[in-house]
Structures are given as structure tokens and as C-alpha cells.
Write an enzyme that holds these catalytic residues in place. Sequence first.
Site, PDB file in Angstrom:
ATOM      1  N   ARG A  54      -4.833   7.285  -0.303  1.00  0.00           N
ATOM      2  CA  ARG A  54      -3.965   6.462   0.534  1.00  0.00           C
ATOM      3  C   ARG A  54      -4.051   7.016   1.946  1.00  0.00           C
ATOM      4  O   ARG A  54      -4.715   8.025   2.192  1.00  0.00           O
ATOM      5  CB  ARG A  54      -2.527   6.350  -0.013  1.00  0.00           C
ATOM      6  CG  ARG A  54      -2.033   7.436  -0.914  1.00  0.00           C
ATOM      7  CD  ARG A  54      -1.856   8.743  -0.228  1.00  0.00           C
ATOM      8  NE  ARG A  54      -1.087   8.552   0.978  1.00  0.00           N
ATOM      9  CZ  ARG A  54      -1.136   9.325   2.024  1.00  0.00           C
ATOM     10  NH1 ARG A  54      -1.934  10.382   2.058  1.00  0.00           N
ATOM     11  NH2 ARG A  54      -0.426   9.098   3.099  1.00  0.00           N
ATOM     12  N   GLY A  55      -3.326   6.382   2.865  1.00  0.00           N
ATOM     13  CA  GLY A  55      -3.471   6.776   4.269  1.00  0.00           C
ATOM     14  C   GLY A  55      -4.550   5.894   4.885  1.00  0.00           C
ATOM     15  O   GLY A  55      -5.657   5.770   4.324  1.00  0.00           O
ATOM     16  N   ALA A  56      -4.226   5.290   6.038  1.00  0.00           N
ATOM     17  CA  ALA A  56      -5.108   4.249   6.579  1.00  0.00           C
ATOM     18  C   ALA A  56      -6.576   4.678   6.723  1.00  0.00           C
ATOM     19  O   ALA A  56      -7.479   3.976   6.237  1.00  0.00           O
ATOM     20  CB  ALA A  56      -4.532   3.765   7.907  1.00  0.00           C
ATOM     21  N   ARG A  90      -4.944  -3.529   0.063  1.00  0.00           N
ATOM     22  CA  ARG A  90      -3.763  -3.034   0.788  1.00  0.00           C
ATOM     23  C   ARG A  90      -3.735  -3.710   2.161  1.00  0.00           C
ATOM     24  O   ARG A  90      -4.513  -3.363   3.050  1.00  0.00           O
ATOM     25  CB  ARG A  90      -3.796  -1.499   0.887  1.00  0.00           C
ATOM     26  CG  ARG A  90      -3.689  -0.839  -0.497  1.00  0.00           C
ATOM     27  CD  ARG A  90      -3.095   0.538  -0.446  1.00  0.00           C
ATOM     28  NE  ARG A  90      -1.739   0.571   0.036  1.00  0.00           N
ATOM     29  CZ  ARG A  90      -1.128   1.692   0.422  1.00  0.00           C
ATOM     30  NH1 ARG A  90      -1.768   2.834   0.373  1.00  0.00           N
ATOM     31  NH2 ARG A  90       0.114   1.669   0.841  1.00  0.00           N
ATOM     32  N   GLN A 202       5.517  10.709  -0.129  1.00  0.00           N
ATOM     33  CA  GLN A 202       4.299  11.296   0.468  1.00  0.00           C
ATOM     34  C   GLN A 202       4.638  12.549   1.279  1.00  0.00           C
ATOM     35  O   GLN A 202       3.791  13.418   1.455  1.00  0.00           O
ATOM     36  CB  GLN A 202       3.606  10.274   1.381  1.00  0.00           C
ATOM     37  CG  GLN A 202       2.909   9.136   0.677  1.00  0.00           C
ATOM     38  CD  GLN A 202       3.794   7.923   0.546  1.00  0.00           C
ATOM     39  OE1 GLN A 202       5.021   8.035   0.469  1.00  0.00           O
ATOM     40  NE2 GLN A 202       3.208   6.751   0.503  1.00  0.00           N
ATOM     41  N   ASP A 243      -0.400   2.651  10.441  1.00  0.00           N
ATOM     42  CA  ASP A 243      -1.375   1.918   9.624  1.00  0.00           C
ATOM     43  C   ASP A 243      -2.015   0.773  10.383  1.00  0.00           C
ATOM     44  O   ASP A 243      -3.085   0.285  10.025  1.00  0.00           O
ATOM     45  CB  ASP A 243      -0.712   1.387   8.356  1.00  0.00           C
ATOM     46  CG  ASP A 243      -0.340   2.546   7.462  1.00  0.00           C
ATOM     47  OD1 ASP A 243       0.704   3.163   7.701  1.00  0.00           O
ATOM     48  OD2 ASP A 243      -1.133   2.869   6.556  1.00  0.00           O
ATOM     49  N   ASN A 253       4.110   1.452  10.352  1.00  0.00           N
ATOM     50  CA  ASN A 253       3.915   2.713   9.620  1.00  0.00           C
ATOM     51  C   ASN A 253       4.847   2.697   8.414  1.00  0.00           C
ATOM     52  O   ASN A 253       5.614   1.747   8.207  1.00  0.00           O
ATOM     53  CB  ASN A 253       4.186   3.922  10.530  1.00  0.00           C
ATOM     54  CG  ASN A 253       3.705   5.222   9.908  1.00  0.00           C
ATOM     55  OD1 ASN A 253       2.576   5.289   9.416  1.00  0.00           O
ATOM     56  ND2 ASN A 253       4.529   6.243   9.898  1.00  0.00           N
ATOM     57  N   LYS A 254       4.771   3.747   7.634  1.00  0.00           N
ATOM     58  CA  LYS A 254       5.551   3.836   6.401  1.00  0.00           C
ATOM     59  C   LYS A 254       7.016   3.467   6.629  1.00  0.00           C
ATOM     60  O   LYS A 254       7.611   3.849   7.631  1.00  0.00           O
ATOM     61  CB  LYS A 254       5.410   5.259   5.857  1.00  0.00           C
ATOM     62  CG  LYS A 254       6.089   5.548   4.553  1.00  0.00           C
ATOM     63  CD  LYS A 254       5.693   4.615   3.431  1.00  0.00           C
ATOM     64  CE  LYS A 254       4.202   4.533   3.204  1.00  0.00           C
ATOM     65  NZ  LYS A 254       3.802   3.403   2.332  1.00  0.00           N
TER      66      LYS A 254
END
Length: 363
Positions: A54-56, A90, A202, A243, A253-254
Site C-alpha cells: 500500500r502507499g501511493a 485502488r 498504518q 495519494d 490523503n488517509k
Amino acid sequence: MPGQGDDFRTIWLSPADDAIVQIIDQRRLPHEYRELELRHWQDGLSAINDMAVRGAPLIGATAAWSLYLAARTGGRSETERAATELLKSRPTAVNLAWAVKRVRRAMESLPADADLAAAIREEAEAICNEDIDISLGIGHHGLELIRDIARQKSGPVNILTHCNAGALATINWGTATAPIYLAQKEAIDVHVWVDETRPRNQGSQLTAWELGQRGVSHTLIVDNAGGHLMQHGQVDLVITGTDRTTRTGDVANKIGTYLKALAAHDNDIPFYVALPSTTIDWDIRDGLQEIPIEQRDTREVSHIVGELDGRIVLVNTTANNTPISNYAFDVTPARLVTGLITERGVCAASEEGLLALFPEHAS
Ligand code: MRU
């Protein structure tokens, strides 16, 4: 093992067999370090969907390597099918679409009899190598901000971060964490407040783990503690990842990032967003209206993963049938962002600011 510190990697081609791409299974951290083998493009797709990666930036790199696997086993038509499926996985992180587009462009310029898999492998390797350089560029520019604060105060520079925009979210170094790791190399006294980042944690499971691995002083806090710490002078600087960033400087973002930006604004605390240029969506201007916000499985909210007696377990924390929604990201408007830290420098969160660093996108 992908190596430690400078040599750390989150995705790599198996040195023993070029039919296998290897990743770290981030779902098992911090309790267990386990590597996974991707042999088919569908394995890459599952790793992205299930958040083993995960993570852009890492999502983008995994998509590129998945296309390599598709080309290896199924040729051009299978690669196209893989691209279509990967693009659906995603929706918020724009690096995925960016990486697929880049591989497609490389495919288009190939002669019909060229080795497709070799060409895509080269592209995937380039994406990963460039991502490391980009993260280091972000690190050097963000380091200036930390140095400035360190010069003006005694004691540690307290940095708050949300989610994981660390080495684990990229190929190495991270975006939000790169300035922190470089500050640590310079022996600047830094301390990181780590938001746990519900629902998938996370922060507690990944950011705290990687900061611990690299010996960076940090403290885990619940997501709601940031505002309190800011009110009491315990936060000098906020750095988050993103992201997707619009050409006008809005950042997705998250979930929960927006609330941190509001609290930082209310307390006059600089709120910076660290981003590789691969995260900028130059085609959109209005983050609130135009960035698709991923909604994920409600079990991420009702259940928590943890370790019990050496076993990784999933625990239900809610009454059955509780209605749940699970928005994975939010958008922080540019007006709440003090600045954007990119690989080319720090700029205002605005179209003018971004275009001054990336003039090739003026149109
Ligand atoms: O849902 P995730 O874990 O993929 O979300 C990750 C984030 O929100 C990160 O902050 C973002 O991708 C930036 S990573 C350098």
C-alpha cells in the site's frame, strides 16, 4: 531480505528467478516480517487489493511489476487485460494510473517483434530507481525545514505524521519520513508523534515499526490526540504524505489528515505535505469534487488485527449489524497546507507554486 537502511527495498525481482517479484507482506507487520512471491499479475492485483502493499508510490510500482508478470506469461493481450483490472483496484492513489500509463506508453513505442516482458521489466526497474531518487530529493528539501526549526529551539524537533508515508509506502526512504531520516543522519534531535491511523492502523503497525527499525525517536498516539498536543506546544511541524494532489494544491490523503490540518491551522503550526511529482494529478483542479474517495470493506472498521500469544488474530470490536461506513481518504484544501515538499523543492500549495517547480505542465 530486501536490506536495511540505505539498501532497504519494498519490492524487487527475485535474484534467483526472474519470473518472481518479491514484496514484504505489510499485513503481518509489526508482528512478523514475511516476504511474498508474486508469480502472476493476479498476485500483484491481490497484493494491492488486500493491502499487502500500500502507499501511493508502492502501489504504482507494484502495478508496473504486475504488468511485467502479465507480459511474461501472457503477452500483449494479457498485459492489456491486467492493466484494465489493475486500474480498478485502488481509485484514490493516482500513482497507479500514472504507472500503468507509463508502461502502456513504453509498449506502444515497441516494434511488434520486440521482447515485451524485457521492455516492461526495464520500465518497472526505472520506476523503482526513480522513486528512490525522488524520495531522497524530497528528503533534502524537507530537511531544510527541520534544520530551520532545530536552529530556533532547544530540545527535539517534534514532528507529527499521519498514516504511513514512510519507506514502506515507497521503494525506500518514504516521502514524509525522508526528511526525518536525513535529519537523523545529521544528528539533528528529532522526535515523531505517530498517529495510529484507524481503521487499518498504518501508523501503529507500519510507521512506528520502520521508525523503530531505523532508531528514530517516536511516540505512538491515538488519532484524536494531535490537537491536544498542538495546543500544548508539543508539535513543531506536521508532515504527511498524499495519494493525489490537484494542480491547485488540494491534497487527498488517509482519512483524518484534514482534521490534523484544521488543528494545525488553529494553532499556527506549519502543515507540510511531502509528495513525489508522480502523485500530482495535473488534469484536475478541485480536490473535493474531482478526487474519487475509496470506500473500503466495513470489516476494517468493525475489526482490529493484533497479536495474541504469538498468533496474529482479528478481533471484532462492534455489535453485530452495526451500520458502518469506511471512507479511506479525505481531501485537505490547499488553503490549509503551508507548503508542498517535492523532489524539486518546497512550494506554495497552489497552481502558481507547483508550476514554478514543474513549468513543463503549464498549458
Ligand atoms: O491506504 P494506504 O495505506 O495505501 O494509504 C497510504 C497513505 O495515505 C499515504 O499517506 C500516501 O499514500 C502517501 S505514501 C508516500
